[in-house]
Scaffold this active site. Structure first.
Site, PDB file in Angstrom:
ATOM      1  N   CYS A   2      -6.236 -84.476  24.574  1.00 16.14           N
ATOM      2  CA  CYS A   2      -5.448 -83.293  24.893  1.00 16.14           C
ATOM      3  C   CYS A   2      -4.473 -83.641  26.028  1.00 16.14           C
ATOM      4  CB  CYS A   2      -6.265 -82.090  25.338  1.00 16.14           C
ATOM      5  SG  CYS A   2      -7.453 -81.526  24.143  1.00 16.14           S
ATOM      6  N   ARG A  27      -2.130 -88.313  23.148  1.00 16.65           N
ATOM      7  CA  ARG A  27      -3.429 -87.848  23.656  1.00 16.65           C
ATOM      8  C   ARG A  27      -4.158 -86.926  22.678  1.00 16.65           C
ATOM      9  NH1 ARG A  27      -3.949 -88.749  29.126  1.00 16.65           N
ATOM     10  NH2 ARG A  27      -5.640 -87.260  29.199  1.00 16.65           N
ATOM     11  N   TRP A  77      -6.591 -82.274  20.929  1.00 20.03           N
ATOM     12  CA  TRP A  77      -7.495 -83.102  20.148  1.00 20.03           C
ATOM     13  C   TRP A  77      -8.775 -82.292  20.068  1.00 20.03           C
ATOM     14  CZ3 TRP A  77     -12.253 -85.584  20.824  1.00 20.03           C
ATOM     15  CH2 TRP A  77     -12.557 -86.562  19.860  1.00 20.03           C
ATOM     16  N   ASN A 102      -7.866 -79.421  29.285  1.00 19.95           N
ATOM     17  CA  ASN A 102      -8.274 -80.715  28.752  1.00 19.95           C
ATOM     18  C   ASN A 102      -9.676 -80.984  29.287  1.00 19.95           C
ATOM     19  OD1 ASN A 102      -8.482 -83.382  27.904  1.00 19.95           O
ATOM     20  ND2 ASN A 102      -7.299 -84.173  29.638  1.00 19.95           N
ATOM     21  N   GLY A 103     -10.648 -81.138  28.400  1.00 24.64           N
ATOM     22  CA  GLY A 103     -12.022 -81.360  28.851  1.00 24.64           C
ATOM     23  C   GLY A 103     -12.971 -80.533  28.006  1.00 24.64           C
ATOM     24  N   GLU A 487     -12.523-106.923  16.821  1.00 22.20           N
ATOM     25  CA  GLU A 487     -11.265-106.259  17.147  1.00 22.20           C
ATOM     26  C   GLU A 487     -10.394-106.117  15.897  1.00 22.20           C
ATOM     27  OE1 GLU A 487     -10.273-104.476  19.346  1.00 22.20           O
ATOM     28  OE2 GLU A 487      -8.088-104.523  19.311  1.00 22.20           O
ATOM     29  N   LYS A 491      -9.194-102.533  14.317  1.00 21.31           N
ATOM     30  CA  LYS A 491      -7.781-102.186  14.066  1.00 21.31           C
ATOM     31  C   LYS A 491      -7.580-101.735  12.625  1.00 21.31           C
ATOM     32  CE  LYS A 491      -6.628-101.882  17.336  1.00 21.31           C
ATOM     33  NZ  LYS A 491      -7.166-102.303  18.594  1.00 21.31           N
ATOM     34  N   GLU A 494      -9.076 -98.236  12.109  1.00 24.61           N
ATOM     35  CA  GLU A 494      -8.378 -97.169  12.816  1.00 24.61           C
ATOM     36  C   GLU A 494      -7.104 -96.730  12.128  1.00 24.61           C
ATOM     37  OE1 GLU A 494      -7.998 -99.254  16.646  1.00 24.61           O
ATOM     38  OE2 GLU A 494      -8.615 -97.369  17.529  1.00 24.61           O
ATOM     39  N   HIS A 510     -28.298-113.069   6.659  1.00 23.82           N
ATOM     40  CA  HIS A 510     -29.425-112.193   6.976  1.00 23.82           C
ATOM     41  C   HIS A 510     -29.222-110.779   6.449  1.00 23.82           C
ATOM     42  CE1 HIS A 510     -31.228-115.344   9.302  1.00 23.82           C
ATOM     43  NE2 HIS A 510     -30.096-115.512   9.959  1.00 23.82           N
ATOM     44  N   LYS A 610      -5.549 -91.276  22.154  1.00 22.48           N
ATOM     45  CA  LYS A 610      -5.417 -92.496  22.952  1.00 22.48           C
ATOM     46  C   LYS A 610      -6.410 -92.543  24.108  1.00 22.48           C
ATOM     47  CE  LYS A 610      -3.191 -96.222  24.139  1.00 22.48           C
ATOM     48  NZ  LYS A 610      -3.543 -97.369  23.296  1.00 22.48           N
TER      49      LYS A 610
HETATM   50  C1  F6R Z   1      -8.780 -98.963  19.805  1.00 22.43           C
HETATM   51  C2  F6R Z   1      -8.668 -98.065  20.925  1.00 22.43           C
HETATM   52  C3  F6R Z   1      -9.915 -97.467  21.486  1.00 22.43           C
HETATM   53  C4  F6R Z   1      -9.939 -97.682  22.997  1.00 22.43           C
HETATM   54  C5  F6R Z   1     -11.154 -96.988  23.629  1.00 22.43           C
HETATM   55  C6  F6R Z   1     -11.240 -97.253  25.116  1.00 22.43           C
HETATM   56  O1  F6R Z   1      -7.542 -99.381  19.355  1.00 22.43           O
HETATM   57  O2  F6R Z   1      -7.611 -97.833  21.420  1.00 22.43           O
HETATM   58  O3  F6R Z   1     -11.047 -98.024  20.900  1.00 22.43           O
HETATM   59  O4  F6R Z   1      -9.970 -99.053  23.250  1.00 22.43           O
HETATM   60  O5  F6R Z   1     -11.057 -95.605  23.415  1.00 22.43           O
HETATM   61  O6  F6R Z   1     -10.089 -96.851  25.784  1.00 22.43           O
HETATM   62  P1  F6R Z   1      -9.754 -97.376  27.232  1.00 22.43           P
HETATM   63  O7  F6R Z   1      -9.470 -98.827  27.131  1.00 22.43           O
HETATM   64  O8  F6R Z   1      -8.561 -96.571  27.669  1.00 22.43           O
HETATM   65  O9  F6R Z   1     -10.963 -97.107  28.084  1.00 22.43           O
END
Ligand code: F6R
Length: 615
Positions: A2, A27, A77, A102-103, A487, A491, A494, A510, A610
């Site tokens: 948010c 956000r 969000w 926000n929260g 990773e 990606k 996501e 396994h 984000k």
């Molecule tokens: C993946 C992604 C999320 C963040 C996670 C932690 O692409 O962006 O998995 O890595 O939410 O966020 P930060 O690094 O801001 O603590």
């Protein structure tokens, strides 16, 4: 999660609110809304489901413009209640109070029941509406808006960043923060609030970062701040180093694409003044770093998502290169169990945003469990909750990362962790001058190596077509490459919504090998290291089960291409530190191009946000 923006100005505020929402959309983007106090001090509100663009269209379609000098806005969000107009913020109580939040208010059900008994009615399923009613109720016994807010918030448990306006106090916004970020912008024509500085860059570079528990009364030419205990406080003004252009797309189609290609520069910026010709600058971690690192007996890392994957690479480096024991755990688990934390642990948090609620809470938990630890945060956000709570801060200089899928934040975290490994190894006399120089030389080569890896884009674009109808994919790697495989899988999940899993290649037999068939592409990473022979055997095992394979290799790895196995040389002669960073690049490009083919919203993938500032 948010985003909040608001302001009290000499001019009409609506355009700024929309601009701010567009900049904060990363956000959350389930719904958005804004409200202003119009000339006769009545609320004028607009809300839309979906992206901010829908709100803009909604406003354009109106006969009557929304005009006013004071207003607040929100991009959501969803946590409590589906994305819908009635759940979108701002919320209003009794035509007297309106707010954005926000929260999460954790005790909202109890508060709601109490307010229903008092005669309040509810128009949404959110946890937020109780805040508006609580403030309206408090206004009956208080003679200022700020004292009403101070009284009301005593009943809340949970987290909040709040922007509040009232038709009875048309000259002010009240801002309050606990557990969710909130800043005040000081402008020439007015004063503002926002979840982050980017929202306000067109009107100011001067900001006050509110601290935990702060409540501020913001008028056009006066800002008054009280702390958690209601004591009047002065918070310092910081000048933002962000440039407006940094948050624009430029010639790129997506922020993720821009950020992938910014990595050579982001790495250069992260290394700048942290290394000399042949050594690491220890004080780059802070003036207490030398003592803290020398005393550290073990390392505990906590982080989430992509940052966790960076931490997993660092576990290998710290134990293998600096010979210090290292544990790593996802923050959302760490914060809720009762971990053992030994004296003289160096407790490291990794976070792009510095605001991830789970990571912040894990750090607070650690400090409660054992007072005799030292804390370091590695983050991309200088003014964040993590930096305020940590003994040492190391900033990744990635620049703003807007794409929800993290890219340059990850590689610059790895660079920072490499510098940390080198520093600790050196201070503990594990790494000698020659070894240190070798690491530094490798790090200096990185921007050029990343550029070379980016040249593979054309070939990767062709490969991406194969994933058009794929439902599942498996990523394999050994050692640090297992973390890079994780990773890569994250990606792909996501942004292209393809189910993807990562396994250490040796673990395949396994269980997961049962999944392998022609419809399950396997992506493997093959650096030229001591585990290459074992990885090659694992690839044979997969191959003989009929899988379509893509292998990203070091040219010296010489993986033999076969039917249904494509081998893409990414680079050559990489070391233990450079290899994971460089092998990340083709995986980022692959997921980006698969997402383009799938037609997903690359920068704003469904259900994600984000900065995850809720539990
Ligand atoms: C993946 C992604 C999320 C963040 C996670 C932690 O692409 O962006 O998995 O890595 O939410 O966020 P930060 O690094 O801001 O603590």
């Amino acid at each position: 999660m948010c985003g909040i923006v608001g302001g009290v100005t000499n001019n009409d505020i609506t355009a700024l609110l929309l601009e701010g929402l567009n900049r904060l959309e990363y956000r959350g983007y389930d719904s958005s809304g804004l409200i202003v106090l119009s000339k006769n001090n009545t609320f004028d509100r607009a809300r839309s489901v979906g992206k901010v663009k829908n709100l803009e269209d909604n406003l354009k379609a109106r006969d009557q413009k929304i005009l006013g000098n004071i207003g607040i806005a929100h991009t959501r969000w969803a946590t409590h209640g589906e994305p819908s107009i009635s759940n979108a913020h701002p919320h209003i109580s009794m035509n007297s109070v309106s707010l954005v939040h926000n929260g999460i208010i954790e005790n909202y059900i109890d508060l709601k029941n109490d307010q229903l008994n008092k005669g309040y009615s509810f128009t949404s399923e959110t946890d937020t509406e109780v805040i508006a009613h609580a403030i309206d109720f408090a206004m009956k016994s208080c003679n200022t808006l700020i004292s009403s807010v101070q009284l009301a918030i005593k009943s809340f448990s949970g987290s909040y960043g709040l922007g509040i306006i009232s038709s009875k106090y048309p000259d002010q916004i009240i801002a309050a923060r606990k557990g969710s970020p909130l800043i005040i912008g000081i402008g020439k024509n007015g004063n503002y609030i926002a979840s982050d500085q980017m929202a306000l860059l067109s009107v100011t570079k001067e900001f006050i970062i509110l601290e935990e528990g702060d409540i501020a009364e913001i008028k056009i030419n006066k800002i008054t701040i009280y702390d958690l205990d209601g004591i009047l406080v002065n918070r310092p003004i910081t000048i933002s180093k962000l440039k407006e252009g940094q948050v624009d797309l430029g010639n790129y189609d997506h922020f993720m694409q821009k950020e992938i290609f910014e990595q050579p520069q982001a790495i250069r910026d992260t290394l700048e003044s942290r290394i000399t010709k042949d050594s690491v600058v220890i004080s780059a971690f802070g003036h207490k770093a030398e003592t803290i690192f020398k005393e550290a007996k073990q390392v505990q890392i906590v982080a989430c998502g992509t940052s966790f994957n960076a931490g997993l690479v660092a576990k290998y480096w710290l134990e293998d290169i600096a010979k210090i024991s290292c544990n790593i755990e996802v923050a959302s688990e760490y914060r809720y169990r009762h971990p053992m934390l030994l004296d003289h642990t160096l407790f490291i948090t990794l976070s792009q945003s510095g605001e991830t609620a789970d990571t912040v809470e894990a750090l607070k938990t650690a400090k409660i469990i054992n007072n005799n630890i030292s804390t370091l945060c590695i983050t991309n956000s200088a003014e964040s909750s993590l930096t305020r709570l940590s003994d040492l801060t190391f900033l990744t200089h990635a620049g703003p990362e807007i794409g929800v899928a993290s890219t340059k934040a990850f590689t610059t975290q790895l660079v920072s962790l490499a510098l940390l490994t080198c520093t600790i190894g050196k201070l503990k006399n594990i790494i000698n001058k020659k070894q240190e120089k070798k690491i530094i030389d490798g790090l200096k080569r990185l921007p050029g190596l990343v550029n070379e890896a980016l040249l593979q884009e054309v070939q990767i674009k062709d490969l991406a077509i194969r994933f058009k109808d794929t439902n599942s994919a498996l990523f394999l790697g050994r050692g640090t490459m297992h973390a890079i495989a994780m990773e890569g899988a994250l990606k792909l999940k996501e942004i292209s919504y393809i189910h993807a899993e990562a396994y250490p290649a040796g673990e395949l037999k396994h269980g997961p090998i049962a999944l392998i068939d022609r419809d399950m592409p396997v992506i493997a990473i093959a650096p030229n290291d001591e585990l290459l022979g074992k990885l090659k055997s694992n690839l044979q095992e997969v191959k003989s089960r009929g899988s379509q394979m893509i292998v990203f290799e070091d040219t010296n790895s010489k993986v033999e291409a076969m039917d249904a196995m494509e081998v893409i040389p990414v680079t050559s002669n990489l070391g233990r530190i450079t290899a994971p960073i460089i092998f990340t690049i083709p995986l980022q490009l692959l997921s980006y191009h698969v997402a383009l083919i799938k037609g997903t919203d690359v920068d704003k993938p469904r259900n994600l946000a984000k900065s995850v500032t809720v539990e």
